[in-house]
Design an enzyme around this catalytic site. Structure first.
Site, PDB file in Angstrom:
ATOM      1  N   ASP A 254     -49.644  16.469  55.365  1.00  8.88           N
ATOM      2  CA  ASP A 254     -49.040  15.625  54.339  1.00  8.88           C
ATOM      3  C   ASP A 254     -47.932  16.430  53.667  1.00  8.88           C
ATOM      4  O   ASP A 254     -47.622  17.554  54.079  1.00  8.88           O
ATOM      5  CB  ASP A 254     -50.114  15.161  53.363  1.00  8.88           C
ATOM      6  CG  ASP A 254     -49.741  13.876  52.630  1.00  8.88           C
ATOM      7  OD1 ASP A 254     -48.613  13.382  52.805  1.00  8.88           O
ATOM      8  OD2 ASP A 254     -50.587  13.356  51.867  1.00  8.88           O
TER       9      ASP A 254
ATOM     10  N   GLU B   8     -47.131  16.260  49.799  1.00  6.06           N
ATOM     11  CA  GLU B   8     -47.196  16.537  48.367  1.00  6.06           C
ATOM     12  C   GLU B   8     -47.752  17.925  48.057  1.00  6.06           C
ATOM     13  O   GLU B   8     -47.392  18.541  47.049  1.00  6.06           O
ATOM     14  CB  GLU B   8     -48.035  15.467  47.657  1.00  6.06           C
ATOM     15  CG  GLU B   8     -47.366  14.112  47.542  1.00  6.06           C
ATOM     16  CD  GLU B   8     -47.554  13.228  48.776  1.00  6.06           C
ATOM     17  OE1 GLU B   8     -47.165  12.060  48.724  1.00  6.06           O
ATOM     18  OE2 GLU B   8     -48.097  13.723  49.797  1.00  6.06           O
TER      19      GLU B   8
ATOM     20  N   HIS C 104     -47.064  11.891  56.299  1.00  2.00           N
ATOM     21  CA  HIS C 104     -46.464  11.486  55.031  1.00  2.00           C
ATOM     22  C   HIS C 104     -45.498  10.326  55.218  1.00  2.00           C
ATOM     23  O   HIS C 104     -44.658  10.345  56.124  1.00  2.00           O
ATOM     24  CB  HIS C 104     -45.708  12.657  54.395  1.00  2.00           C
ATOM     25  CG  HIS C 104     -44.996  12.296  53.128  1.00  2.00           C
ATOM     26  ND1 HIS C 104     -45.660  12.040  51.949  1.00  2.00           N
ATOM     27  CD2 HIS C 104     -43.673  12.128  52.866  1.00  2.00           C
ATOM     28  CE1 HIS C 104     -44.775  11.743  51.010  1.00  2.00           C
ATOM     29  NE2 HIS C 104     -43.560  11.770  51.544  1.00  2.00           N
TER      30      HIS C 104
ATOM     31  N   HIS D 183     -53.158  16.629  48.632  1.00  2.00           N
ATOM     32  CA  HIS D 183     -53.091  16.478  47.170  1.00  2.00           C
ATOM     33  C   HIS D 183     -54.363  15.834  46.658  1.00  2.00           C
ATOM     34  O   HIS D 183     -55.147  15.267  47.428  1.00  2.00           O
ATOM     35  CB  HIS D 183     -51.887  15.608  46.780  1.00  2.00           C
ATOM     36  CG  HIS D 183     -51.873  14.293  47.517  1.00  2.00           C
ATOM     37  ND1 HIS D 183     -52.613  13.203  47.110  1.00  2.00           N
ATOM     38  CD2 HIS D 183     -51.232  13.910  48.649  1.00  2.00           C
ATOM     39  CE1 HIS D 183     -52.417  12.200  47.951  1.00  2.00           C
ATOM     40  NE2 HIS D 183     -51.589  12.611  48.907  1.00  2.00           N
TER      41      HIS D 183
ATOM     42  N   HIS E 282     -52.459  10.976  43.961  1.00  2.00           N
ATOM     43  CA  HIS E 282     -52.560   9.544  44.215  1.00  2.00           C
ATOM     44  C   HIS E 282     -53.536   9.350  45.367  1.00  2.00           C
ATOM     45  O   HIS E 282     -53.974  10.315  45.988  1.00  2.00           O
ATOM     46  CB  HIS E 282     -51.198   8.923  44.579  1.00  2.00           C
ATOM     47  CG  HIS E 282     -50.659   9.385  45.887  1.00  2.00           C
ATOM     48  ND1 HIS E 282     -50.018  10.605  46.037  1.00  2.00           N
ATOM     49  CD2 HIS E 282     -50.659   8.824  47.115  1.00  2.00           C
ATOM     50  CE1 HIS E 282     -49.649  10.767  47.294  1.00  2.00           C
ATOM     51  NE2 HIS E 282     -50.037   9.696  47.981  1.00  2.00           N
TER      52      HIS E 282
ATOM     53  N   GLU F 251     -57.528  10.853  49.608  1.00  2.00           N
ATOM     54  CA  GLU F 251     -57.105  10.959  51.005  1.00  2.00           C
ATOM     55  C   GLU F 251     -57.849  12.076  51.725  1.00  2.00           C
ATOM     56  O   GLU F 251     -58.188  11.943  52.912  1.00  2.00           O
ATOM     57  CB  GLU F 251     -55.589  11.175  51.078  1.00  2.00           C
ATOM     58  CG  GLU F 251     -54.810   9.953  50.628  1.00  2.00           C
ATOM     59  CD  GLU F 251     -53.312  10.191  50.511  1.00  2.00           C
ATOM     60  OE1 GLU F 251     -52.771  11.021  51.282  1.00  2.00           O
ATOM     61  OE2 GLU F 251     -52.678   9.553  49.650  1.00  2.00           O
TER      62      GLU F 251
END
Length: 275
Positions: free
Chosen positions: A8, A10, A61, A105, A116, A134
């Site tokens: 990902d 972030e 992502h 994240h 998020h 996630e």
């Protein structure tokens, strides 16, 4: 040894706000892509040195076209582009010996850099009644294929979230969260060294990490930010909608069923008017 990397953006080294991760408008997006590729390469190099012979990298992502293919380590295979039935976990199966989540994240509603859960429409997500972000959702997908998640990289708070779900997991902490869009970042050299060190440790100790298992069939619950989003998500056949808590439930028979249904509900909910 065969390794699956879900990467990902972030939680990548040096990334602190949306200017690095938004392909459409991020003034630092091209730098973010390079940082993402650098983190992936650090892990790949250490994995190869630790005896891994096959590596699949899933760009995970946004539109999943972020990693710089021409600069990725030549011994890794890159899965890029979308849509994918299993999104961030596309391609994982029982043939893998381990998985690592790079640049992850924290979940929605708790502190962490760019925290998020999947999308801005999601307030909370649950698997069999346990709240997950996630990291937890994707770890459960790996677990259904009997693959342990042996390392996560990102900020100091995703490290805590991961350790609560998977005792003994290695955590490569490349930045310390100051707020949702600020962090104290390791230097490029220090971040690379930390990623390599924790990758080697994770592979050395992989047999001590158990896959994150959930009972099957799996009850997926998605709590949305407002009723309109939940109403749209509840269009999916087989769902159950609890109006009082803006939550839609679905019983999934297998990992692919769960991921495809989650994506369908997200896509429908994202089309609801916010006001």
């Amino acid at each position: 040894m065969k390794l699956f990397l879900s990467v990902d953006m972030e939680g990548i080294s040096g990334i602190v706000d949306t200017s690095y991760i938004n392909p459409a408008s991020g003034v630092n997006y091209q730098r973010g892509r390079q940082f993402m590729t650098d983190d992936a390469n650090a892990v790949i190099e250490a994995a190869l040195e630790s005896g891994v012979t096959e590596i699949v990298v899933a760009d995970s992502h946004n539109t999943m076209n972020n990693i710089l293919w021409e600069k990725l380590h030549p011994k890794a295979r890159l899965l890029a582009g979308s849509p994918r039935d299993s999104s961030m976990m596309q391609g994982i199966d029982e043939s893998f010996d381990a998985a690592m989540f790079i640049g992850y994240h924290t979940r929605q509603g708790i502190p962490g850099v760019l925290s998020h859960t999947m999308s801005g429409v999601v307030h909370n997500m649950y698997i069999n009644g346990q709240v997950v972000g996630e990291f937890g959702f994707n770890a459960a997908i790996a677990g259904m294929h009997n693959v342990p998640v042996v390392m996560v990289s990102g900020d100091n708070l995703i490290a805590i979230e991961a350790q609560e779900l998977i005792p003994g997991i290695q955590t490569a902490i490349v930045k310390e969260a100051v707020s949702r869009t600020a962090a104290i970042c390791l230097s490029r050299e220090e971040a690379t060294a930390e990623l390599k060190r924790k990758t080697a440790n994770a592979l050395r100790n992989r047999n001590n990490i158990q896959p994150f298992r959930t009972a099957v069939p799996v009850e997926l619950a998605m709590e949305f930010s407002h009723a309109g989003q939940a109403e749209m998500a509840a269009i999916v056949p087989g769902t159950r909608y609890e109006t009082a808590i803006n939550t839609v439930y679905y019983n999934a028979a297998n990992p692919q069923d769960m991921y495809k249904t989650m994506r369908a509900m997200l896509n429908l909910a994202s089309g609801a008017e916010f006001f």
